[in-house]
Design an enzyme around this catalytic site. Sequence first.
Site, PDB file in Angstrom:
ATOM      1  N   GLU A  62     -39.804  -7.211  -4.812  1.00 49.41           N
ATOM      2  CA  GLU A  62     -38.441  -7.695  -4.546  1.00 49.41           C
ATOM      3  C   GLU A  62     -38.207  -9.018  -5.278  1.00 49.41           C
ATOM      4  OE1 GLU A  62     -36.177  -5.903  -3.204  1.00 49.41           O
ATOM      5  OE2 GLU A  62     -37.504  -4.335  -2.489  1.00 49.41           O
ATOM      6  N   TRP A  65     -37.192  -8.126  -8.567  1.00 43.66           N
ATOM      7  CA  TRP A  65     -35.759  -7.833  -8.774  1.00 43.66           C
ATOM      8  C   TRP A  65     -35.000  -9.108  -9.112  1.00 43.66           C
ATOM      9  CZ3 TRP A  65     -32.621  -3.792  -9.584  1.00 43.66           C
ATOM     10  CH2 TRP A  65     -33.119  -2.517  -9.335  1.00 43.66           C
ATOM     11  N   TRP A  75      -8.718   0.315  -9.633  1.00 39.18           N
ATOM     12  CA  TRP A  75      -8.919  -0.487  -8.418  1.00 39.18           C
ATOM     13  C   TRP A  75      -7.619  -0.620  -7.636  1.00 39.18           C
ATOM     14  CZ3 TRP A  75     -13.789  -0.712  -7.529  1.00 39.18           C
ATOM     15  CH2 TRP A  75     -14.717  -0.924  -8.555  1.00 39.18           C
ATOM     16  N   ASN A  88     -30.271  -7.404   3.717  1.00 38.82           N
ATOM     17  CA  ASN A  88     -30.075  -6.725   2.437  1.00 38.82           C
ATOM     18  C   ASN A  88     -29.473  -5.328   2.580  1.00 38.82           C
ATOM     19  OD1 ASN A  88     -30.444  -6.329  -0.489  1.00 38.82           O
ATOM     20  ND2 ASN A  88     -31.958  -4.824   0.180  1.00 38.82           N
ATOM     21  N   TRP A 126     -15.115  -4.792  -7.283  1.00 37.12           N
ATOM     22  CA  TRP A 126     -16.354  -5.461  -6.873  1.00 37.12           C
ATOM     23  C   TRP A 126     -16.283  -6.967  -7.077  1.00 37.12           C
ATOM     24  CZ3 TRP A 126     -18.998  -8.350 -10.475  1.00 37.12           C
ATOM     25  CH2 TRP A 126     -18.832  -8.046 -11.827  1.00 37.12           C
ATOM     26  N   TRP A 141     -23.928  -6.607  -6.859  1.00 40.99           N
ATOM     27  CA  TRP A 141     -22.581  -6.031  -6.702  1.00 40.99           C
ATOM     28  C   TRP A 141     -22.363  -4.932  -7.735  1.00 40.99           C
ATOM     29  CZ3 TRP A 141     -18.849  -5.934  -3.109  1.00 40.99           C
ATOM     30  CH2 TRP A 141     -18.978  -6.814  -2.033  1.00 40.99           C
TER      31      TRP A 141
HETATM   32  P1  FAD Z   1     -37.077 -10.587   0.966  1.00 43.77           P
HETATM   33  O1  FAD Z   1     -37.023  -9.131   1.243  1.00 43.77           O
HETATM   34  O2  FAD Z   1     -38.027 -11.388   1.738  1.00 43.77           O
HETATM   35  O3  FAD Z   1     -37.340 -10.723  -0.593  1.00 43.77           O
HETATM   36  C1  FAD Z   1     -37.969 -11.865  -1.185  1.00 43.77           C
HETATM   37  C2  FAD Z   1     -37.103 -12.411  -2.288  1.00 43.77           C
HETATM   38  O4  FAD Z   1     -36.905 -11.443  -3.306  1.00 43.77           O
HETATM   39  C3  FAD Z   1     -35.707 -12.800  -1.837  1.00 43.77           C
HETATM   40  O5  FAD Z   1     -35.687 -14.062  -1.240  1.00 43.77           O
HETATM   41  C4  FAD Z   1     -34.917 -12.735  -3.132  1.00 43.77           C
HETATM   42  O6  FAD Z   1     -35.102 -13.893  -3.913  1.00 43.77           O
HETATM   43  C5  FAD Z   1     -35.583 -11.566  -3.845  1.00 43.77           C
HETATM   44  N1  FAD Z   1     -34.847 -10.328  -3.585  1.00 43.77           N
HETATM   45  C6  FAD Z   1     -34.961  -9.504  -2.528  1.00 43.77           C
HETATM   46  N2  FAD Z   1     -34.129  -8.447  -2.666  1.00 43.77           N
HETATM   47  C7  FAD Z   1     -33.487  -8.618  -3.830  1.00 43.77           C
HETATM   48  C8  FAD Z   1     -32.504  -7.877  -4.536  1.00 43.77           C
HETATM   49  N3  FAD Z   1     -31.991  -6.726  -4.079  1.00 43.77           N
HETATM   50  N4  FAD Z   1     -32.056  -8.369  -5.720  1.00 43.77           N
HETATM   51  C9  FAD Z   1     -32.544  -9.520  -6.216  1.00 43.77           C
HETATM   52  N5  FAD Z   1     -33.477 -10.266  -5.598  1.00 43.77           N
HETATM   53  C10 FAD Z   1     -33.935  -9.826  -4.420  1.00 43.77           C
HETATM   54  N6  FAD Z   1     -29.766 -12.228  -3.248  1.00 43.77           N
HETATM   55  C11 FAD Z   1     -29.667 -13.531  -3.553  1.00 43.77           C
HETATM   56  O7  FAD Z   1     -30.682 -14.233  -3.606  1.00 43.77           O
HETATM   57  N7  FAD Z   1     -28.450 -14.102  -3.823  1.00 43.77           N
HETATM   58  C12 FAD Z   1     -27.294 -13.380  -3.803  1.00 43.77           C
HETATM   59  O8  FAD Z   1     -26.223 -13.924  -4.081  1.00 43.77           O
HETATM   60  C13 FAD Z   1     -27.380 -12.003  -3.448  1.00 43.77           C
HETATM   61  N8  FAD Z   1     -26.255 -11.239  -3.370  1.00 43.77           N
HETATM   62  C14 FAD Z   1     -26.376  -9.901  -3.033  1.00 43.77           C
HETATM   63  C15 FAD Z   1     -25.220  -9.117  -2.995  1.00 43.77           C
HETATM   64  C16 FAD Z   1     -25.306  -7.762  -2.657  1.00 43.77           C
HETATM   65  C17 FAD Z   1     -24.060  -6.914  -2.639  1.00 43.77           C
HETATM   66  C18 FAD Z   1     -26.553  -7.196  -2.354  1.00 43.77           C
HETATM   67  C19 FAD Z   1     -26.668  -5.739  -2.000  1.00 43.77           C
HETATM   68  C20 FAD Z   1     -27.704  -7.964  -2.402  1.00 43.77           C
HETATM   69  C21 FAD Z   1     -27.639  -9.321  -2.754  1.00 43.77           C
HETATM   70  N9  FAD Z   1     -28.792 -10.120  -2.836  1.00 43.77           N
HETATM   71  C22 FAD Z   1     -28.676 -11.450  -3.170  1.00 43.77           C
HETATM   72  C23 FAD Z   1     -30.144  -9.526  -2.731  1.00 43.77           C
HETATM   73  C24 FAD Z   1     -30.784  -9.510  -1.341  1.00 43.77           C
HETATM   74  O9  FAD Z   1     -29.891  -9.005  -0.387  1.00 43.77           O
HETATM   75  C25 FAD Z   1     -31.291 -10.870  -0.888  1.00 43.77           C
HETATM   76  O10 FAD Z   1     -32.042 -11.479  -1.911  1.00 43.77           O
HETATM   77  C26 FAD Z   1     -32.187 -10.703   0.331  1.00 43.77           C
HETATM   78  O11 FAD Z   1     -31.471 -10.091   1.380  1.00 43.77           O
HETATM   79  C27 FAD Z   1     -32.698 -12.048   0.770  1.00 43.77           C
HETATM   80  O12 FAD Z   1     -33.429 -11.921   1.948  1.00 43.77           O
HETATM   81  P2  FAD Z   1     -34.959 -12.299   1.995  1.00 43.77           P
HETATM   82  O13 FAD Z   1     -35.184 -13.608   1.331  1.00 43.77           O
HETATM   83  O14 FAD Z   1     -35.380 -12.169   3.417  1.00 43.77           O
HETATM   84  O15 FAD Z   1     -35.583 -11.142   1.100  1.00 43.77           O
END
Ligand code: FAD
Length: 482
Positions: free
Chosen positions: A285, A288, A316, A351, A369, A392
């Site tokens: 993650e 990502w 849209w 997420n 979006w 997004w």
């Molecule tokens: P964990 O599951 O603990 O993951 C560890 C780290 O991995 C996160 O802190 C983050 O840095 C990274 N990560 C995890 N999932 C993703 C992902 N899908 N994409 C990219 N990096 C990821 N994340 C943001 O940091 N900033 C945003 O502005 C953002 N906007 C989002 C918008 C949408 C529509 C969606 C679907 C997801 C978005 N995310 C964003 C990704 C993700 O939802 C969050 O990073 C995650 O929920 C953070 O929670 P966590 O730190 O507990 O994640």
Amino acid sequence: MVQVRIDTAGDGPILVWLRRDLRLTDNPALDAAVSTGRSVIPLYILDETEGVRPMGAASLWWLDKSLAALGADIEQRGGRLILRRGKAAEILNQLVAETGAAGVVWNRLYDKASIDRDAAIKADLRGQSLSCESFNASLLNEPWTVKNGSGEGYKVFTPYWRAAREHIGEVHVSPAPAALPAPAKQPASDGLGDWNLHPTKPDWSKGFSIWTPGEAGAAERLQAFLASQVQNYDKRDIPGVEVTSRLSPHLHFGEIGPRQVWAATRSAIAAGDVPAGQGEKFLSEVGWREFNHSILFHRPDITTANFRPEFDAFPWNRDDAAFKAWTRGQTGYPIVDAGMRELWTTGFMHNRVRMIVASFLIKHLLIDWRQGEAWFWDTLLDADLPNNVGNWQWVAGSGADAAPYFRIFNPISQGEKFDPNGVYVRRWVPELSNLPDKLIHSPWTAAPHLTPAAKRTYLRPIVDHSQARERALAAYQSLKGG
Ligand code: FAD
């Protein structure tokens, strides 16, 4: 850490321009400044004048707390964090003149506007015979280092992450400097309080107090996660249980760097404290996050443009009432409303629920979006350009390695699948808390049980799922038909 020497003439201090690296541990620019043996001036510039996208209101709240924590940490080591507001290029020049600085260092940012600004500043400072160096603090791999067979950035995550992992090599985390010697004559600093970084009209930040911005808060979060939640990381799609790290705002502001996350997780796996499957899934993650940085670096236009241009003709819908209902968590779909209320209250959203609410806006309401991305940008504490835009566009189907547009999340069955006992919905939509589990994701079928408050929103959702689905598919078909 790679030690880079800074060539400096004279005996002036080194300016450390801090941006999204608000930490002392594993901060290569700061280490390089300290290693010169000169005095150090840590500086934060609130620059709202350049082409860089201004921070949203929730991010400014976090910044306020993070700078307070960083300032205190710097003071403990004998230094002082200098705060200035204005155009970065001008402020750096002013400070060089005021302090007789011999060099300026910073850690790199990767969005085009920042890259262009920083390159111009570097050229200008070097033109004045000042030493000026930049470093990598915020990525495991910088975007230009991981390339496919054709020498381009990857567009698909799985091969990207396979190649990226190979590049990472051995990771060393450098400790925080023991001392940060300040110059005899300190430059003036703005007062943090005078920046008024709390949201106004309205100030909705009360619920943000669950967070602990700053380096110490970030380190505690990682430790706590590795000591417990990671064991259940395979349940990360269930919003009713807290098993993810919640490191995203800390990572965004650089209060902790991905090298620290990588090193701590890998060593916990090696020690047998964290199951390899769970730990590696967590690191992917973080991968990502790296992938989204790489995509945005190679396609800087996608902050506003579709990655896939065929989406430019998408029909849209401009529907301000529906958009407002979505932002307020009043769509009549419990899982969507719970997510939007979690966001408003805490500055965060799980997420899986982010995916559901984004899909609902784009596909059920046919709203662009970019409108949803802007709302998230203003209200998420972890608002991050590559991650927000990347995700997004992923949901919209217009992005790199995106979910296909025709895969339309059903907000009822998504709720039943990922929140089967309604734990999450009951937490954020209390007017539904007395409903039995089997009705909680379709409350309109439970009219006699609904409270008057629930009846206002949950007797008639703002769109009917089946009709909205048909409309979305027709819109997509029109696009394909050209
Ligand atoms: P964990 O599951 O603990 O993951 C560890 C780290 O991995 C996160 O802190 C983050 O840095 C990274 N990560 C995890 N999932 C993703 C992902 N899908 N994409 C990219 N990096 C990821 N994340 C943001 O940091 N900033 C945003 O502005 C953002 N906007 C989002 C918008 C949408 C529509 C969606 C679907 C997801 C978005 N995310 C964003 C990704 C993700 O939802 C969050 O990073 C995650 O929920 C953070 O929670 P966590 O730190 O507990 O994640």
